[in-house]
Design a protein around this motif. Structure first.
Motif, PDB file in Angstrom:
ATOM      1  N   THR A  71     -26.380 -19.187 -29.750  1.00 28.89           N
ATOM      2  CA  THR A  71     -25.800 -19.093 -28.404  1.00 28.89           C
ATOM      3  C   THR A  71     -26.317 -20.211 -27.520  1.00 28.89           C
ATOM      4  OG1 THR A  71     -25.600 -16.695 -28.631  1.00 28.89           O
ATOM      5  CG2 THR A  71     -25.497 -17.587 -26.399  1.00 28.89           C
ATOM      6  N   ARG A  74     -24.460 -23.309 -28.340  1.00 27.47           N
ATOM      7  CA  ARG A  74     -23.100 -23.236 -27.784  1.00 27.47           C
ATOM      8  C   ARG A  74     -23.131 -23.531 -26.288  1.00 27.47           C
ATOM      9  NH1 ARG A  74     -20.761 -18.795 -25.805  1.00 27.47           N
ATOM     10  NH2 ARG A  74     -22.133 -17.434 -26.990  1.00 27.47           N
ATOM     11  N   TRP A  75     -24.089 -22.968 -25.575  1.00 29.94           N
ATOM     12  CA  TRP A  75     -24.215 -23.233 -24.139  1.00 29.94           C
ATOM     13  C   TRP A  75     -24.436 -24.727 -23.886  1.00 29.94           C
ATOM     14  CZ3 TRP A  75     -27.824 -19.113 -21.449  1.00 29.94           C
ATOM     15  CH2 TRP A  75     -27.216 -17.853 -21.526  1.00 29.94           C
ATOM     16  N   ARG A  77     -23.555 -27.269 -25.835  1.00 26.54           N
ATOM     17  CA  ARG A  77     -22.312 -28.003 -26.108  1.00 26.54           C
ATOM     18  C   ARG A  77     -21.334 -27.853 -24.958  1.00 26.54           C
ATOM     19  NH1 ARG A  77     -23.228 -25.788 -31.090  1.00 26.54           N
ATOM     20  NH2 ARG A  77     -21.633 -24.183 -30.797  1.00 26.54           N
ATOM     21  N   GLN A  78     -21.224 -26.652 -24.426  1.00 26.80           N
ATOM     22  CA  GLN A  78     -20.324 -26.418 -23.292  1.00 26.80           C
ATOM     23  C   GLN A  78     -20.775 -27.222 -22.073  1.00 26.80           C
ATOM     24  OE1 GLN A  78     -20.554 -22.156 -23.016  1.00 26.80           O
ATOM     25  NE2 GLN A  78     -18.801 -21.843 -24.368  1.00 26.80           N
ATOM     26  N   ALA A  79     -22.054 -27.262 -21.845  1.00 24.54           N
ATOM     27  CA  ALA A  79     -22.581 -28.017 -20.700  1.00 24.54           C
ATOM     28  C   ALA A  79     -22.309 -29.505 -20.860  1.00 24.54           C
ATOM     29  CB  ALA A  79     -24.085 -27.755 -20.546  1.00 24.54           C
ATOM     30  N   ARG A  81     -19.786 -30.872 -22.463  1.00 26.53           N
ATOM     31  CA  ARG A  81     -18.352 -31.091 -22.220  1.00 26.53           C
ATOM     32  C   ARG A  81     -18.033 -31.068 -20.739  1.00 26.53           C
ATOM     33  NH1 ARG A  81     -17.511 -27.708 -26.886  1.00 26.53           N
ATOM     34  NH2 ARG A  81     -17.277 -25.909 -25.510  1.00 26.53           N
ATOM     35  N   ASN A  82     -18.734 -30.230 -19.985  1.00 23.87           N
ATOM     36  CA  ASN A  82     -18.468 -30.097 -18.550  1.00 23.87           C
ATOM     37  C   ASN A  82     -19.166 -31.166 -17.728  1.00 23.87           C
ATOM     38  OD1 ASN A  82     -16.849 -27.858 -18.942  1.00 23.87           O
ATOM     39  ND2 ASN A  82     -18.582 -26.456 -18.840  1.00 23.87           N
TER      40      ASN A  82
END
Length: 83
Positions: A71, A74-75, A77-79, A81-82
């Motif tokens: 998790t 994943r967090w 990777r999301q950060a 991208r943003n």
């Protein structure tokens, strides 16, 4: 020369140009090998720093509530991208 150019880019973020190319071409083989060894040390140190920073970020995510490494990854990777 290509190997040197690739290593230089990995270490400094851009390819050698101008004076650095002339300087390298005029070096003895032994000096070229030493410069490559120095570049490799820099690359290795940078990679180690990146790994440590990533590990610290994973730990911070887990402490913030991610619950587990998957998790947290994943967090992160999301950060990215943003960002």
């Amino acid at each position: 020369m290509d190997n040197f150019s690739d290593m230089y880019k990995d270490a400094y973020g851009f390819r050698p140009r101008g004076g650095d190319l002339v300087f390298y071409r005029d070096m003895s083989e032994a000096d070229q090998q030493q410069w490559k060894a120095d570049l490799q040390e820099q690359i290795d140190a940078d990679l180690q720093s990146e790994r440590e920073a990533h590990d610290e970020a994973v730990i911070a995510c887990i402490k913030a509530g991610a619950g587990n490494v998957a998790t947290a990854e994943r967090w992160l990777r999301q950060a990215e991208r943003n960002f």
